[in-house]
Write a protein that holds these residues in place. Structure first.
Motif, mmCIF file in Angstrom:
data_model
loop_
_atom_site.group_PDB
_atom_site.id
_atom_site.type_symbol
_atom_site.label_atom_id
_atom_site.label_comp_id
_atom_site.label_asym_id
_atom_site.label_seq_id
_atom_site.Cartn_x
_atom_site.Cartn_y
_atom_site.Cartn_z
ATOM 1 N N MET A 287 -1.691 -6.152 -1.555
ATOM 2 C CA MET A 287 -0.944 -5.375 -0.562
ATOM 3 C C MET A 287 -1.050 -3.883 -0.869
ATOM 4 O O MET A 287 -1.328 -3.472 -1.984
ATOM 5 C CB MET A 287 0.530 -5.789 -0.560
ATOM 6 C CG MET A 287 0.763 -7.221 -0.120
ATOM 7 S SD MET A 287 0.405 -7.476 1.608
ATOM 8 C CE MET A 287 1.859 -6.745 2.338
ATOM 9 N N PHE A 288 -0.815 -3.063 0.155
ATOM 10 C CA PHE A 288 -0.870 -1.616 0.065
ATOM 11 C C PHE A 288 0.462 -1.160 -0.511
ATOM 12 O O PHE A 288 1.494 -1.208 0.150
ATOM 13 C CB PHE A 288 -1.079 -1.064 1.476
ATOM 14 C CG PHE A 288 -1.346 0.403 1.571
ATOM 15 C CD1 PHE A 288 -0.347 1.319 1.297
ATOM 16 C CD2 PHE A 288 -2.592 0.856 1.975
ATOM 17 C CE1 PHE A 288 -0.582 2.675 1.419
ATOM 18 C CE2 PHE A 288 -2.833 2.217 2.103
ATOM 19 C CZ PHE A 288 -1.824 3.122 1.828
ATOM 20 N N LEU A 289 0.481 -0.723 -1.780
ATOM 21 C CA LEU A 289 1.738 -0.426 -2.446
ATOM 22 C C LEU A 289 2.089 1.054 -2.396
ATOM 23 O O LEU A 289 1.216 1.913 -2.379
ATOM 24 C CB LEU A 289 1.681 -0.864 -3.915
ATOM 25 C CG LEU A 289 1.398 -2.338 -4.167
ATOM 26 C CD1 LEU A 289 1.434 -2.595 -5.672
ATOM 27 C CD2 LEU A 289 2.400 -3.225 -3.472
ATOM 28 N N THR A 290 3.385 1.360 -2.363
ATOM 29 C CA THR A 290 3.862 2.717 -2.519
ATOM 30 C C THR A 290 4.962 2.681 -3.573
ATOM 31 O O THR A 290 5.374 1.627 -4.036
ATOM 32 C CB THR A 290 4.456 3.278 -1.212
ATOM 33 O OG1 THR A 290 5.706 2.632 -0.967
ATOM 34 C CG2 THR A 290 3.529 3.059 -0.036
ATOM 35 N N ARG A 291 5.442 3.853 -3.938
ATOM 36 C CA ARG A 291 6.550 3.932 -4.882
ATOM 37 C C ARG A 291 7.750 4.617 -4.237
ATOM 38 O O ARG A 291 8.576 5.197 -4.917
ATOM 39 C CB ARG A 291 6.101 4.705 -6.135
ATOM 40 C CG ARG A 291 4.922 4.050 -6.852
ATOM 41 C CD ARG A 291 5.232 2.673 -7.367
ATOM 42 N NE ARG A 291 4.091 2.061 -8.003
ATOM 43 C CZ ARG A 291 4.029 0.788 -8.369
ATOM 44 N NH1 ARG A 291 5.039 -0.009 -8.114
ATOM 45 N NH2 ARG A 291 2.964 0.296 -8.959
ATOM 46 N N LYS A 292 7.844 4.568 -2.907
ATOM 47 C CA LYS A 292 8.967 5.179 -2.217
ATOM 48 C C LYS A 292 10.257 4.457 -2.595
ATOM 49 O O LYS A 292 10.394 3.274 -2.390
ATOM 50 C CB LYS A 292 8.765 5.123 -0.706
ATOM 51 C CG LYS A 292 7.686 6.080 -0.184
ATOM 52 C CD LYS A 292 8.158 7.513 -0.206
ATOM 53 C CE LYS A 292 7.132 8.433 0.462
ATOM 54 N NZ LYS A 292 7.569 9.837 0.465
ATOM 55 N N GLY B 277 9.960 -8.146 -6.328
ATOM 56 C CA GLY B 277 9.059 -8.373 -7.448
ATOM 57 C C GLY B 277 8.278 -7.117 -7.793
ATOM 58 O O GLY B 277 8.859 -6.040 -7.980
ATOM 59 N N ASN B 278 6.946 -7.238 -7.827
ATOM 60 C CA ASN B 278 6.101 -6.090 -8.135
ATOM 61 C C ASN B 278 5.773 -5.244 -6.908
ATOM 62 O O ASN B 278 5.083 -4.233 -7.024
ATOM 63 C CB ASN B 278 4.796 -6.560 -8.794
ATOM 64 C CG ASN B 278 5.028 -7.127 -10.176
ATOM 65 O OD1 ASN B 278 5.901 -6.672 -10.907
ATOM 66 N ND2 ASN B 278 4.254 -8.137 -10.548
ATOM 67 N N ASP B 279 6.236 -5.666 -5.738
ATOM 68 C CA ASP B 279 6.020 -4.889 -4.512
ATOM 69 C C ASP B 279 7.145 -3.866 -4.399
ATOM 70 O O ASP B 279 8.308 -4.234 -4.179
ATOM 71 C CB ASP B 279 6.039 -5.798 -3.283
ATOM 72 C CG ASP B 279 4.842 -6.738 -3.224
ATOM 73 O OD1 ASP B 279 3.855 -6.493 -3.947
ATOM 74 O OD2 ASP B 279 4.901 -7.718 -2.462
ATOM 75 N N ILE B 280 6.792 -2.602 -4.546
ATOM 76 C CA ILE B 280 7.789 -1.540 -4.582
ATOM 77 C C ILE B 280 7.604 -0.606 -3.394
ATOM 78 O O ILE B 280 6.504 -0.156 -3.105
ATOM 79 C CB ILE B 280 7.691 -0.741 -5.898
ATOM 80 C CG1 ILE B 280 7.895 -1.675 -7.098
ATOM 81 C CG2 ILE B 280 8.716 0.390 -5.917
ATOM 82 C CD1 ILE B 280 7.632 -1.017 -8.436
ATOM 83 N N GLY B 281 8.694 -0.330 -2.700
ATOM 84 C CA GLY B 281 8.631 0.574 -1.561
ATOM 85 C C GLY B 281 9.710 0.242 -0.558
ATOM 86 O O GLY B 281 10.234 -0.879 -0.518
ATOM 87 N N THR B 282 10.051 1.204 0.290
ATOM 88 C CA THR B 282 11.110 0.991 1.266
ATOM 89 C C THR B 282 10.751 -0.095 2.276
ATOM 90 O O THR B 282 11.640 -0.697 2.885
ATOM 91 C CB THR B 282 11.422 2.296 2.004
ATOM 92 O OG1 THR B 282 10.205 2.812 2.590
ATOM 93 C CG2 THR B 282 11.979 3.347 1.053
ATOM 94 N N GLN B 283 9.456 -0.361 2.456
ATOM 95 C CA GLN B 283 9.027 -1.374 3.430
ATOM 96 C C GLN B 283 9.281 -2.799 2.946
ATOM 97 O O GLN B 283 9.080 -3.753 3.703
ATOM 98 C CB GLN B 283 7.543 -1.214 3.784
ATOM 99 C CG GLN B 283 6.555 -1.671 2.723
ATOM 100 C CD GLN B 283 6.191 -0.574 1.729
ATOM 101 O OE1 GLN B 283 6.981 0.341 1.465
ATOM 102 N NE2 GLN B 283 4.995 -0.642 1.187
#
Length: 216
Positions: free
Chosen positions: A1-6, A131-137
């Motif tokens: 997945m396309f990850l961000t750190r927002k 989990g490891n998916d980080i971001g406001t989405q």
């Protein structure tokens, strides 16, 4: 997945401008349920539920397997940018969360049962992540479509929240809002029924392992 750190939402006036209409086609039929994917017009007797529970690929797969669910789709909800793209949502600059829209027959499956499944298959305490998916989405969200749904959602959130706190697993961070406050935008066709097209694709089910209390 396309990850961000927002780690936080942006001010509405700072979100991306988006576009006036959807610029991509969506397949007419659901690969698994053989129902319409775009369900802006819902058949009489059916209801709509909209949830955000992390990566929408695995979320949709869970719900299309629930008896009584007529159709599912994935999209973007809770944000400001009109007709956003996947990349824009993943940038954290639209304020949307990845969502699954469920059209169901309430004579076969109750909204309460859909909400209980929602809580059991993701971790509603993680804020802007799964989990490891980080971001406001990736935030947890319930967008109710009627006063009755709101009542059920809030009551069950309180029940499950009390159980998680009893086990010292944290507090629920699920966003609960009326669907009328936010437009649901269908995601690009490649994301619809993604795991039916890619059976070995990515699934994120960062759940707490806690079943919904049987007394609720």
């Amino acid at each position: 997945m396309f990850l961000t750190r927002k780690a936080q939402l942006v001010a509405p006036e700072q979100t991306l401008p988006g576009r006036s209409e959807r610029t991509f086609p969506i397949s007419g039929r659901h690969r698994v349920l053989d129902a319409p994917v775009v369900t802006d017009e819902v058949p009489e007797g059916l209801e709509v539920a909209v949830f955000g529970l992390g990566c929408f690929w695995g979320a949709e797969e869970i719900y299309w397997q629930v008896p009584g669910v007529w159709s599912t789709s994935v999209g973007y909800a809770g944000g400001t940018t009109p007709n956003p793209s996947y990349e824009e949502v993943c940038s954290g600059a639209t304020n949307h969360t990845e969502a699954v829209r469920i059209v169901f027959d309430p004579s076969k499956v109750s909204y309460a049962d859909l909400v209980k499944t929602f809580f059991e298959v993701h971790d509603p305490t993680q804020g802007f992540r799964q989990g490891n998916d980080i971001g406001t989405q990736y935030r947890s969200a319930i967008y109710y479509t009627s006063p009755e749904q709101e009542k059920v959602a809030r009551e069950l959130t309180a029940v499950y929240g009390a159980e998680l706190e009893r086990r010292r697993l944290g507090q629920i961070t699920t966003e609960i809002r009326p669907a009328s406050e936010t437009t649901y935008y269908y995601a690009e066709d490649q994301h619809q029924q993604y795991l039916a097209k890619n059976p070995n694709g990515y699934r994120c089910h960062a759940n707490t392992g806690v079943k919904f209390p049987a007394t609720a």
